[in-house]
Design an enzyme around this catalytic site. Structure first.
Site, mmCIF file in Angstrom:
data_model
loop_
_atom_site.group_PDB
_atom_site.id
_atom_site.type_symbol
_atom_site.label_atom_id
_atom_site.label_comp_id
_atom_site.label_asym_id
_atom_site.label_seq_id
_atom_site.Cartn_x
_atom_site.Cartn_y
_atom_site.Cartn_z
ATOM 1 N N ILE A 157 0.767 -1.052 0.031
ATOM 2 C CA ILE A 157 0.084 -0.039 -0.006
ATOM 3 C C ILE A 157 0.881 1.313 0.078
ATOM 4 O O ILE A 157 1.528 1.593 0.947
ATOM 5 C CB ILE A 157 -0.872 -0.201 1.323
ATOM 6 C CG1 ILE A 157 -1.781 -1.348 1.117
ATOM 7 C CG2 ILE A 157 -1.791 1.195 1.058
ATOM 8 C CD1 ILE A 157 -2.566 -1.615 -0.071
ATOM 9 N N GLY A 340 28.608 2.312 -19.531
ATOM 10 C CA GLY A 340 29.212 1.698 -18.036
ATOM 11 C C GLY A 340 28.631 2.767 -17.011
ATOM 12 O O GLY A 340 28.101 2.536 -15.778
ATOM 13 N N GLU A 363 -1.436 -0.782 -10.581
ATOM 14 C CA GLU A 363 -2.578 -0.008 -11.048
ATOM 15 C C GLU A 363 -3.191 -1.021 -12.236
ATOM 16 O O GLU A 363 -3.415 -0.576 -13.270
ATOM 17 C CB GLU A 363 -2.442 1.340 -11.369
ATOM 18 C CG GLU A 363 -2.428 2.243 -9.660
ATOM 19 C CD GLU A 363 -2.873 3.443 -9.936
ATOM 20 O OE1 GLU A 363 -3.800 3.856 -10.683
ATOM 21 O OE2 GLU A 363 -2.334 4.336 -9.094
ATOM 22 N N THR A 365 -1.454 -4.680 -14.103
ATOM 23 C CA THR A 365 -0.431 -5.128 -14.928
ATOM 24 C C THR A 365 -0.880 -4.719 -16.521
ATOM 25 O O THR A 365 -1.828 -4.485 -16.807
ATOM 26 C CB THR A 365 -0.028 -6.483 -14.576
ATOM 27 O OG1 THR A 365 -1.112 -7.344 -15.307
ATOM 28 C CG2 THR A 365 0.119 -6.811 -13.217
HETATM 29 C C1 LIG Z 1 5.557 -0.407 -5.393
HETATM 30 C C2 LIG Z 1 3.941 -0.637 -5.318
HETATM 31 C C3 LIG Z 1 3.307 0.128 -4.845
HETATM 32 C C4 LIG Z 1 1.745 -0.381 -4.858
HETATM 33 N N1 LIG Z 1 0.742 0.345 -4.519
HETATM 34 C C5 LIG Z 1 -0.605 -0.016 -4.306
HETATM 35 C C6 LIG Z 1 -1.554 0.694 -3.613
HETATM 36 O O1 LIG Z 1 -1.420 1.959 -2.997
HETATM 37 N N2 LIG Z 1 -2.674 0.000 -3.577
HETATM 38 C C7 LIG Z 1 -2.918 -1.101 -3.700
HETATM 39 O O2 LIG Z 1 -4.229 -1.570 -3.526
HETATM 40 N N3 LIG Z 1 -2.360 -1.932 -4.417
HETATM 41 C C8 LIG Z 1 -0.889 -1.543 -4.634
HETATM 42 N N4 LIG Z 1 0.053 -2.120 -5.396
HETATM 43 C C9 LIG Z 1 -0.164 -3.576 -5.765
HETATM 44 C C10 LIG Z 1 -0.240 -3.659 -7.217
HETATM 45 O O3 LIG Z 1 -1.402 -2.928 -7.773
HETATM 46 C C11 LIG Z 1 -0.418 -5.164 -7.428
HETATM 47 O O4 LIG Z 1 1.040 -5.682 -7.061
HETATM 48 C C12 LIG Z 1 -0.768 -5.641 -9.022
HETATM 49 O O5 LIG Z 1 -2.227 -5.288 -9.172
HETATM 50 C C13 LIG Z 1 -0.719 -6.903 -9.388
HETATM 51 O O6 LIG Z 1 -1.119 -7.931 -8.317
HETATM 52 P P1 LIG Z 1 0.059 -9.003 -7.844
HETATM 53 O O7 LIG Z 1 1.270 -8.332 -7.555
HETATM 54 O O8 LIG Z 1 -0.665 -9.774 -6.680
HETATM 55 O O9 LIG Z 1 0.334 -9.929 -9.092
HETATM 56 P P2 LIG Z 1 -0.475 -11.076 -9.750
HETATM 57 O O10 LIG Z 1 -2.006 -10.634 -9.787
HETATM 58 O O11 LIG Z 1 -0.400 -12.245 -8.647
HETATM 59 O O12 LIG Z 1 0.007 -11.441 -11.209
HETATM 60 C C14 LIG Z 1 1.335 -12.039 -11.361
HETATM 61 C C15 LIG Z 1 1.272 -12.021 -12.926
HETATM 62 O O13 LIG Z 1 0.358 -12.834 -13.487
HETATM 63 C C16 LIG Z 1 -0.444 -12.166 -14.524
HETATM 64 N N5 LIG Z 1 -1.722 -12.145 -14.365
HETATM 65 C C17 LIG Z 1 -2.594 -12.135 -13.182
HETATM 66 N N6 LIG Z 1 -3.853 -12.717 -13.826
HETATM 67 C C18 LIG Z 1 -3.982 -12.890 -15.196
HETATM 68 C C19 LIG Z 1 -4.732 -12.851 -16.205
HETATM 69 N N7 LIG Z 1 -5.997 -13.274 -15.799
HETATM 70 N N8 LIG Z 1 -4.538 -13.165 -17.445
HETATM 71 C C20 LIG Z 1 -3.087 -12.796 -17.847
HETATM 72 N N9 LIG Z 1 -2.042 -12.429 -17.010
HETATM 73 C C21 LIG Z 1 -2.675 -12.477 -15.549
HETATM 74 C C22 LIG Z 1 -0.067 -10.737 -14.039
HETATM 75 O O14 LIG Z 1 -0.144 -9.712 -15.214
HETATM 76 C C23 LIG Z 1 1.600 -10.707 -13.528
HETATM 77 O O15 LIG Z 1 2.239 -10.855 -14.584
HETATM 78 C C24 LIG Z 1 1.422 -1.840 -5.301
HETATM 79 C C25 LIG Z 1 2.450 -2.782 -6.049
HETATM 80 C C26 LIG Z 1 3.495 -2.376 -5.753
HETATM 81 C C27 LIG Z 1 4.730 -3.095 -6.216
#
Ligand SMILES: Cc1cc2nc3c(=O)[nH]c(=O)nc-3n(C[C@H](O)[C@H](O)[C@H](O)COP(=O)(O)OP(=O)(O)OC[C@H]3O[C@@H](n4cnc5c(N)ncnc54)[C@H](O)[C@@H]3O)c2cc1C
Length: 383
Positions: A157, A340, A363, A365
């Protein structure tokens, strides 16, 4: 079509440019190394009106349109994505959502402090077990008399440890998937809400990213934002507009990469002349410049659609998809121009690449943006 900025838009862009050059860029590397942006920056952002853009003035906002918001976000992204993220979340995902969905009391309570920088907001959607599939979130809010008692946890978050209020999404009824989700405005000092800062990020190191753990967090029933069961619509509407601000931040990264690459290429000499004379170096720089322009135009189109009250969600996904991938490409190309030296922390391009990398992940992927765009094109949902 006229792409010329209005006097007001040009003025706010210049204000942001000057602020970034004076107050952000000189400190960005140190904040990155310290894993902490100087918190006084929040009040400065508020003082300039950058935390109140598009929010009505009667609630402390600074007015302005979405193009002005995109221009400011781009400038902040050019200076430091860790700072840009504070605005994109506190204003973009929280204050703007309260303005759009809140009742009068919620707007009067939260908007003045959020827009002035006296308070910071965070957006609690992602959980350890649910990221892309946010509609399956497990955090639960159970009605108990005049209150709700919330249990669960939130992951990654942004602003998590800095926030005064969490826009939190939790499951209320028994309805399956996204239909059972409601939104709440939870003061961050509510007993039972623990915040654990996450360290060791690849980029955005200056930003306070946290895990939130909620154990019997009790909030009054009027902390619910929008009607019960509408939480997922609240989240998706926030993210649709949020994607424009991420895209604008990515344009800023790409612009910073372009500025750095041109600056270095016209100074560094190899084979008896500056490397700018070598055509393959010019190719790298040209590729960055085209990415900057294309990403900026896609972003401005979204701002224009929002300001004209037209549907914009698919275009926001296109802009976010393209701009985030472009920012990674641009930063990588700039690093190549630096040779480099680009690999060394003393030069700015390594940080640009590290910061850019998360833009294709959060927001929504890049894969999720493609599914959203594909659904709009075909009418078939792959979710
Ligand atoms: C620095 C940082 C700040 C963030 N800030 C916030 C925030 O303020 N509030 C908040 O709520 N969240 C926040 N997030 C969370 C972020 O929105 C999630 O990490 C993101 O939505 C991806 O979810 P996950 O990491 O669980 O990956 P997963 O959903 O597990 O995805 C893993 C991989 O599988 C792929 N994938 C998943 N489902 C499918 C599908 N149906 N078809 C094809 N490919 C798929 C994804 O594209 C990805 O490549 C933040 C993340 C980071 C790293």
């Amino acid at each position: 079509m006229n792409l010329e900025l209005s006097e007001e838009q040009a003025a706010v862009r210049q204000l942001a440019k000057d602020f970034v050059d004076r107050e952000i860029t000189p400190h960005a590397a140190a904040w990155d190394r310290a894993e902490r942006v100087d918190r006084s920056v929040v009040k400065k952002l508020g003082g300039l009106g950058f935390l109140g853009l598009t929010v009505p003035e009667e609630y402390g906002g600074s007015g302005g349109d979405h193009l002005a918001y995109a221009l400011v976000t781009e400038e902040l992204g050019r200076g430091d994505s860790a700072v840009r993220g504070i605005v994109s979340v506190s204003l973009g995902l929280v204050a703007k959502t309260v303005a759009a969905w809140g009742d009068e009391d919620q707007k009067r309570r939260w908007l003045p402090p959020l827009t002035s920088g006296d308070a910071v907001g965070c957006f609690g959607l992602t959980e350890p077990g649910t990221g892309s599939d946010a509609g399956s979130l497990a955090t639960r809010a159970v009605r108990d008399g005049d209150s709700y008692v919330i249990n669960g946890s939130k992951m990654f978050i942004t602003n998590g440890t800095w926030a005064d209020v969490v826009l939190l999404f939790a499951r209320t009824g028994d309805a399956p998937g996204h239909k059972g989700v409601s939104a709440f405005l939870v003061p961050a000092d509510t007993p039972g809400l623990e915040r654990r800062e996450i360290h060791g990020k690849l980029g955005l190191r200056g930003q306070a990213t946290a895990e939130l753990v909620l154990q019997d967090v009790r909030v009054p029933a009027d902390a619910m934002l929008a009607p019960e069961g509408k939480g997922f619509s609240v989240a998706m509407s926030a993210l649709a507009k949020g994607r424009m601000s991420v895209a604008a931040g990515c344009v800023g990264i790409a612009q910073a990469a372009l500025d750095a690459a041109v600056g270095y290429a016209t100074e560094r000499e190899q084979f008896g002349r500056t490397i700018a004379h070598h055509q393959l170096v010019q190719e790298l720089i040209t590729d960055i410049a085209v990415d900057v322009d294309a990403a900026r135009l896609l972003t401005w189109r979204v701002a224009d659609l929002i300001d004209r009250g037209e549907p914009f969600a698919t275009e926001a996904s296109k802009a976010k998809l393209f701009a985030s991938e472009a920012a990674v490409r641009a930063a990588n190309n700039a690093l190549q121009v630096f040779g480099g030296y680009g690999y060394i922390d003393e030069y700015p391009v390594g940080k640009l690449l590290r910061d850019a990398r998360v833009m294709t992940l959060y927001e929504g992927t890049s894969q999720i943006q493609k599914l959203v765009i594909g659904r709009a094109l075909t009418g078939v949902s792959a979710f």
